[in-house]
Design an enzyme around this catalytic site. Structure first.
Site, PDB file in Angstrom:
ATOM      1  N   HIS A 103      28.574  35.552  28.306  1.00 59.64           N
ATOM      2  CA  HIS A 103      29.300  34.237  29.325  1.00 59.64           C
ATOM      3  C   HIS A 103      31.541  34.481  29.034  1.00 59.64           C
ATOM      4  O   HIS A 103      31.755  34.335  29.872  1.00 59.64           O
ATOM      5  CB  HIS A 103      29.155  32.793  28.157  1.00 59.64           C
ATOM      6  CG  HIS A 103      28.206  32.187  29.742  1.00 59.64           C
ATOM      7  ND1 HIS A 103      28.236  32.016  31.033  1.00 59.64           N
ATOM      8  CD2 HIS A 103      26.822  32.665  29.284  1.00 59.64           C
ATOM      9  CE1 HIS A 103      27.382  31.266  31.431  1.00 59.64           C
ATOM     10  NE2 HIS A 103      26.312  31.844  30.685  1.00 59.64           N
TER      11      HIS A 103
ATOM     12  N   GLU B 164      22.915  25.767  21.297  1.00 54.94           N
ATOM     13  CA  GLU B 164      23.008  24.915  22.340  1.00 54.94           C
ATOM     14  C   GLU B 164      21.920  26.047  23.138  1.00 54.94           C
ATOM     15  O   GLU B 164      20.313  25.128  23.180  1.00 54.94           O
ATOM     16  CB  GLU B 164      23.869  25.492  23.462  1.00 54.94           C
ATOM     17  CG  GLU B 164      23.844  25.289  24.732  1.00 54.94           C
ATOM     18  CD  GLU B 164      24.973  26.106  25.878  1.00 54.94           C
ATOM     19  OE1 GLU B 164      25.700  26.176  26.662  1.00 54.94           O
ATOM     20  OE2 GLU B 164      25.666  27.223  25.406  1.00 54.94           O
ATOM     21  N   HIS B 165      20.987  27.177  22.870  1.00 54.26           N
ATOM     22  CA  HIS B 165      20.049  27.562  22.581  1.00 54.26           C
ATOM     23  C   HIS B 165      19.070  28.070  22.110  1.00 54.26           C
ATOM     24  O   HIS B 165      19.966  29.742  20.952  1.00 54.26           O
ATOM     25  CB  HIS B 165      20.352  28.779  23.972  1.00 54.26           C
ATOM     26  CG  HIS B 165      20.796  28.417  25.161  1.00 54.26           C
ATOM     27  ND1 HIS B 165      20.342  27.873  26.469  1.00 54.26           N
ATOM     28  CD2 HIS B 165      22.261  28.260  25.442  1.00 54.26           C
ATOM     29  CE1 HIS B 165      21.594  28.267  27.361  1.00 54.26           C
ATOM     30  NE2 HIS B 165      22.366  27.089  27.124  1.00 54.26           N
TER      31      HIS B 165
ATOM     32  N   HIS C  61      26.069 -21.111  16.635  1.00 58.05           N
ATOM     33  CA  HIS C  61      24.868 -20.332  16.485  1.00 58.05           C
ATOM     34  C   HIS C  61      23.759 -21.032  16.077  1.00 58.05           C
ATOM     35  O   HIS C  61      22.666 -21.013  17.217  1.00 58.05           O
ATOM     36  CB  HIS C  61      25.341 -19.305  15.631  1.00 58.05           C
ATOM     37  CG  HIS C  61      25.557 -17.750  16.048  1.00 58.05           C
ATOM     38  ND1 HIS C  61      26.902 -18.068  16.378  1.00 58.05           N
ATOM     39  CD2 HIS C  61      25.536 -16.848  16.574  1.00 58.05           C
ATOM     40  CE1 HIS C  61      26.770 -16.444  16.573  1.00 58.05           C
ATOM     41  NE2 HIS C  61      25.900 -15.738  16.969  1.00 58.05           N
TER      42      HIS C  61
END
Length: 445
Positions: A267, A335-336, A428
């Site tokens: 890449h 990632e992978h 409350h």
């Protein structure tokens, strides 16, 4: 072809500091990138479209005549004529699988369960109003990212889905990306890239609508802009440069493992990738095989690949045993992750941290990136330890839903009042005290 060598690391011989250096990704220290994008972001906020035009020419190589940010309808027609039939059919095939997967992923719109008699609680899912899908360009064109970011947004029912992608030297968006946008169901595509795209979506300009969220991968500059603008826009997952691990046991074919190792590291020089194995035979087979694969790669991709594999962000990691290999994978949180083994499922239970896990030598990362169906936008830089792949859930949000009947109220009020008074919240406590019981009794008369 190259005199650089693929690195081989023997993990057992490395000290903690050397091992830690293998975990470092290119986007780990973003401060320099944040400083670089800060003036870009400021210019977009101040000048809007004029800044986007300037940066398109400066950073993306758009022609001097470039002015319009929005992609005109005629460019979609041009894209359909330009993209080859083979590519168009592949995109349609991928889009169908991606849509099927994400439709199956959709949650039940609402559920309610009776926690106690008369006390109902659950969740309701609704889509977000607007999202910008970022599709990178530069070291390649990524119509697959257009499909992966836009299809789940459409499936989830996001009210407005726009796409941001850099213009090319002709001033147009990539033709296949435009076709992918149309296949996904997106008609708004804006020609803007990088940090300026994040700023445009965060602030809005005359052309680019302000969006609630931006999704999609990109360079460290894009990630830096997302971090810088996180108070203006939901930056989504911080998906940076590609990274992958290939885990191979002693039954793996080192040549196939090497083939998959090259997939993500091509890449760009900022990618990361390791083959992790306890088998010296597998490691040596992979080392021997890698040069042979370069004959079918361009000089550019070979250069990217060897830049990574000859640095501390890539190579082959030889471990002393399988447990050490599992530990490396889980620490790295890739990632992978591809698992090469005759019985890959026997390793699956040992993996805790990975964006995606691909089992067996036929499950190439290329298939996962393009056509299997699960999303290819995945957490990087170790974020797989706490984050998940892009999905329909990124375009939706949950609201809790509760309904308490009068009989159910009677069971809860006492404990709630006790806790409210202990924490010092008078209003409350009053809201579930005898005061409410008296008011409710009055209403029922």
């Amino acid at each position: 072809m190259t005199d650089r060598q693929v690195r081989l690391y023997e993990l057992a011989k490395m000290d903690a500091a050397a091992r830690a250096r293998l975990m470092v990704r290119s986007e780990e220290d973003l401060q320099g990138f944040v400083d670089a994008v800060r003036p870009i972001v400021a210019a977009v906020e101040a000048e809007g479209d004029a800044a986007l035009v300037t940066y398109a020419k400066r950073f993306d190589g758009a022609p001097a005549s470039f002015q319009a940010i929005a992609t005109p309808p005629e460019d979609f027609a041009w894209a359909e004529k330009t993209v080859s039939r083979e590519v168009a059919e592949a995109l349609a095939f991928a889009a169908d699988n991606i849509r099927r997967y994400h439709e199956a992923q959709m949650p039940e719109e609402m559920w309610l369960k009776e926690m106690r008699p008369g006390v109902f609680a659950g969740e309701r899912w609704t889509p977000i109003d607007s999202v910008a899908c970022y599709v990178p360009r530069g070291k390649g064109s990524f119509p697959s990212v257009a499909l992966m970011t836009a299809i789940p947004a459409i499936v989830a029912g996001a009210r407005r889905v726009v796409m941001l992608t850099p213009p090319g030297p002709d001033g147009r968006a990539d033709a296949a990306t435009l076709l992918a946008a149309k296949l996904a169901g997106v008609s708004e595509v804006y020609r803007v890239g990088g940090a300026q795209a994040v700023a445009a979506a965060a602030y809005g300009t005359k052309s680019v609508p302000r969006c609630l969220k931006i999704v999609g991968p990109g360079s460290p500059y894009l990630i830096a802009a997302k971090k810088l603008l996180a108070d203006r826009i939901d930056p989504g997952m911080l998906a940076g440069p590609s990274e992958a691990l290939v885990l191979a046991d002693d039954t793996a074919d080192g040549r196939l493992a090497a083939l998959d190792l090259l997939v993500e590291v091509e890449h760009g020089p900022d990618s990361s990738g390791f083959l992790v194995t306890p088998s010296r035979a597998v490691a040596e087979a992979a080392l021997a095989a890698i040069p042979g694969f370069f004959g079918k790669m361009s000089e550019t991709r070979i250069d990217y690949t060897m830049t990574v594999l000859s640095s501390e962000r890539g190579g082959i990691v030889l471990t002393s045993d399988l447990q050490s290999a599992y530990d490396f994978v889980n620490d790295y949180a890739p990632e992978h992750l591809m698992i090469h083994a005759r019985e890959p499922y026997q390793h699956l239970g040992h993996i805790r941290n990975a964006g995606e896990i691909l089992l067996g030598e036929s499950t190439s990362n290329t298939l996962a990136n393009f056509v299997i169906g699960p999303n290819n936008v995945l957490p990087t830089n170790g974020w797989a330890k706490t984050m998940s792949p892009l999905s329909v859930f990124d375009y939706m949000k949950r609201a809790t839903v509760a309904h308490v009947t009068p009989s159910g109220y009677a069971q809860l009020a006492g404990a709630a009042e006790t806790l409210a008074r202990y924490e010092g919240f008078d209003a409350h406590a009053n809201a579930v005290s005898a005061t409410r019981a008296d008011l409710l009794a009055t209403r029922r008369k």
